[in-house]
Design a protein around this motif. Structure first.
Motif: not given
Lengths: 297, 275
Positions: A162-165, B117, B120-121, B124
């Motif tokens: 859910k949260y880590s890259r 999400e 955020r991807l 990367y």
């Protein structure tokens, strides 16, 4: 009816089920990330447990040191296995890849038997007491530890994805490899990472199980038991793997109870998960949480 | 083409963000898709690449971003340079790290993730602490994305396109390749998306190479344009020149001054094809 026994067995089932769930998650992780059905999952437990046992007995290392070394070893092992064996198989037919993992499973089982023998070896005692009393039920502290560790691993997985890259990148890779690459994610690296994590966490489960029941070649049976759990949950669902693991664990112990009380067949508990497997495949082949593609509204 | 490229080099070599020089692309080792494509994108420019279905526009973009390698395609001849450094043999993930980001055709957002999400991807390749601030920046361009907290797969087509562009912004690219951002959108949304693309180009100074079917819209917001047919560039010029070119009007914008006779049409096509 023996209610106390039933309760005891259900608790055992839940404890074992969380462990199944953990191994099933590891299996699903590899399947999701790299589309490999890993028949050698059980051997990860076996190797991990034997390596840890060897470090603890041969070198008299304290448990935590030996355990950490085992995890490091398994991480390297997972990456090397992926890079040397599975990476050249990328793009080959599914059946070839499955054959390779079956081959790996046999290979590692044989090697472990050759190195460590076929007899069950107990772990050096880690907990001073043999059992604790919880609400009148007899629970081994090792079992409790197993449950706590399993739950921690599950929470860790949930956080990771859910949260880590890296977790997000792995989900993107599972969704579509080309999309992942267009975002700057190295798909090959993600494959290696998924194998490393899977090997490490499986080994952890192997060590936990070994502490409870001793280390023996029978540990690789986990790899087969995981199939009903994974199929029940849906092959590509991490949550499904956990739920499937719990259900199969409880089912196994209920089968034991029914068998012991009335049927007296003697081995129903070992077979019941596979009856369940056949049933699931007939009724709900994609499992409880298997992929149903999102339709756009 | 070749002459203009050489002339451009001498006067302003540092101003060229992307230089594609005479590339040839082959799929599956037999199918020749691009036959000597050259194009140049100046720093900070918004350049469009137009053409009919199957002309090879998407292939050209994938050749540049390296994604061709994921579909059995290969650049067999020619060079591609980003800021003067060759990138044609790099893996797509390395090219992203060099600052070139492709927004693929059909949005291709990760449907089982939330919009945040997905954003955020997009970041990367970055490891700095400004990712949160950049997410807010994307939301300032696309305020409607902020309200969507469900899975991205349930977003409307326009919102998905905005998310795809937002995700690209998160990588802080110098050069963005956009493959048909207008695909499947209503005319109103097309206007909105193009306005934002132009705005991003001006505000953030992101160089853009835009592939489009919607020639009218593309020429309206681009600085320069190339026209592709059957794997070759057949025409190039400033957006104004192209919009006023009779052939472009006839074939890409629809409704030229008067219909050319069928005979002329055929000879035009033949001339262009065997040039």
């Amino acid at each position: 009816m023996n209610v106390e026994l039933l309760l005891q067995l259900v608790v055992n089932g839940l404890i074992l089920g969380t462990l199944y769930g953990v191994v099933a998650m590891c299996f699903t992780l590899i399947y999701k990330a790299s589309q490999v059905v890993n028949f050698a999952q059980g051997e990860f437990l076996l190797i991990g447990a034997w390596v840890c046992w060897w470090l603890l007995t041969e070198f008299q290392l304290p448990f935590y040191a030996g355990f950490l070394l085992t995890l490091v070893f398994m991480m390297v092992f997972g990456i090397v296995l992926q890079v040397l064996v599975l990476r050249p198989m990328i793009g080959e037919p599914v059946i070839s890849v499955i054959m390779v993992t079956i081959g790996l499973s046999i290979f590692f089982q044989a090697i472990m038997k050759w190195l460590f023998g076929v007899f069950t070896q107990p772990f050096p005692p880690i907990f001073p007491i043999r059992s604790v009393d919880i609400f009148g039920l007899n629970v081994q502290p090792a079992y409790l530890m197993s449950m706590v560790i399993s739950l921690l691993i599950m929470a860790g997985f949930a956080w990771f994805f859910k949260y880590s890259r890296l977790g997000l990148a792995m989900r993107a890779t599972a969704f579509n490899q080309q999309v992942a690459q267009s975002l700057g994610i190295s798909v090959k690296q993600m494959f290696a990472v998924s194998w490393a994590i899977s090997a490490m966490v499986s080994a952890l489960a192997g060590v936990v199980f070994g502490i409870v029941n001793g280390v023996s070649p029978a540990l690789s049976f986990f790899g087969i038991k995981v199939f009903p759990a994974v199929i029940l949950g849906g092959l590509d669902s991490i949550v499904g793997a956990v739920v499937g693991g719990l259900i199969i664990g409880v089912l196994e112990n209920l089968a034991e109870y029914v068998d012991g009380q009335w049927l007296n067949l003697g081995n129903l508990y070992a077979i019941a998960p596979f009856y369940a497997l056949v049933l699931i495949l007939m009724i709900k082949p994609y499992g409880l949480f298997g992929t149903e593609k999102i339709e756009r509204l | 083409m070749a002459q203009t490229a050489v002339a451009g080099e001498t006067e302003a070599a540092t101003q060229v963000a992307l230089a594609v020089n005479n590339i040839e692309v082959v799929y599956d080792e037999v199918i020749l898709v691009l036959r000597g494509v050259s194009l140049e994108v100046g720093k900070g420019a918004l350049v469009t690449l137009l053409g009919a279905n199957g002309a090879g526009k998407s292939t050209a973009l994938k050749a540049i971003s390296g994604l061709l390698k994921t579909e059995d395609g290969e650049v067999t001849r020619g060079t591609i340079a980003l800021n003067g450094e060759r990138i044609d043999h790099l893996a797509p993930e390395t090219i992203v790290r060099r600052g070139l980001f492709q927004v693929m055709e059909g949005r291709r957002i990760v449907e089982d993730m939330t919009p945040i999400e997905n954003l955020r991807l997009g970041a990367y390749t970055r490891r700095d602490s400004e990712i949160g601030a950049d997410i807010e920046m994307v939301f300032s361009y696309f305020p409607r994305l902020k309200e969507r907290t469900g899975l991205a797969g349930y977003l409307s087509g326009g919102e998905q396109q905005m998310l795809a562009i937002g995700r690209a912004l998160m990588a802080r690219p110098q050069l963005m390749l956009l493959d048909e951002p207008s695909m499947g959108l209503s005319p109103l949304l097309v206007n909105e998306v193009f306005a934002i693309i132009r705005q991003l180009n001006r505000d953030l100074g992101i160089t853009m190479l835009l592939v489009e079917q919607n020639a009218r819209m593309a020429l309206r917001c681009a600085d320069y344009g190339y026209i592709m047919e059957s794997g070759k560039i057949v025409l190039d010029g400033s957006a104004a020149e192209l919009s006023n070119n009779e052939d472009v009007k006839e074939f890409y914008l629809g409704g030229g001054e008067q219909r050319k006779s069928f005979k002329n049409l055929k000879s035009y096509k033949r001339r262009k094809r065997w040039l």
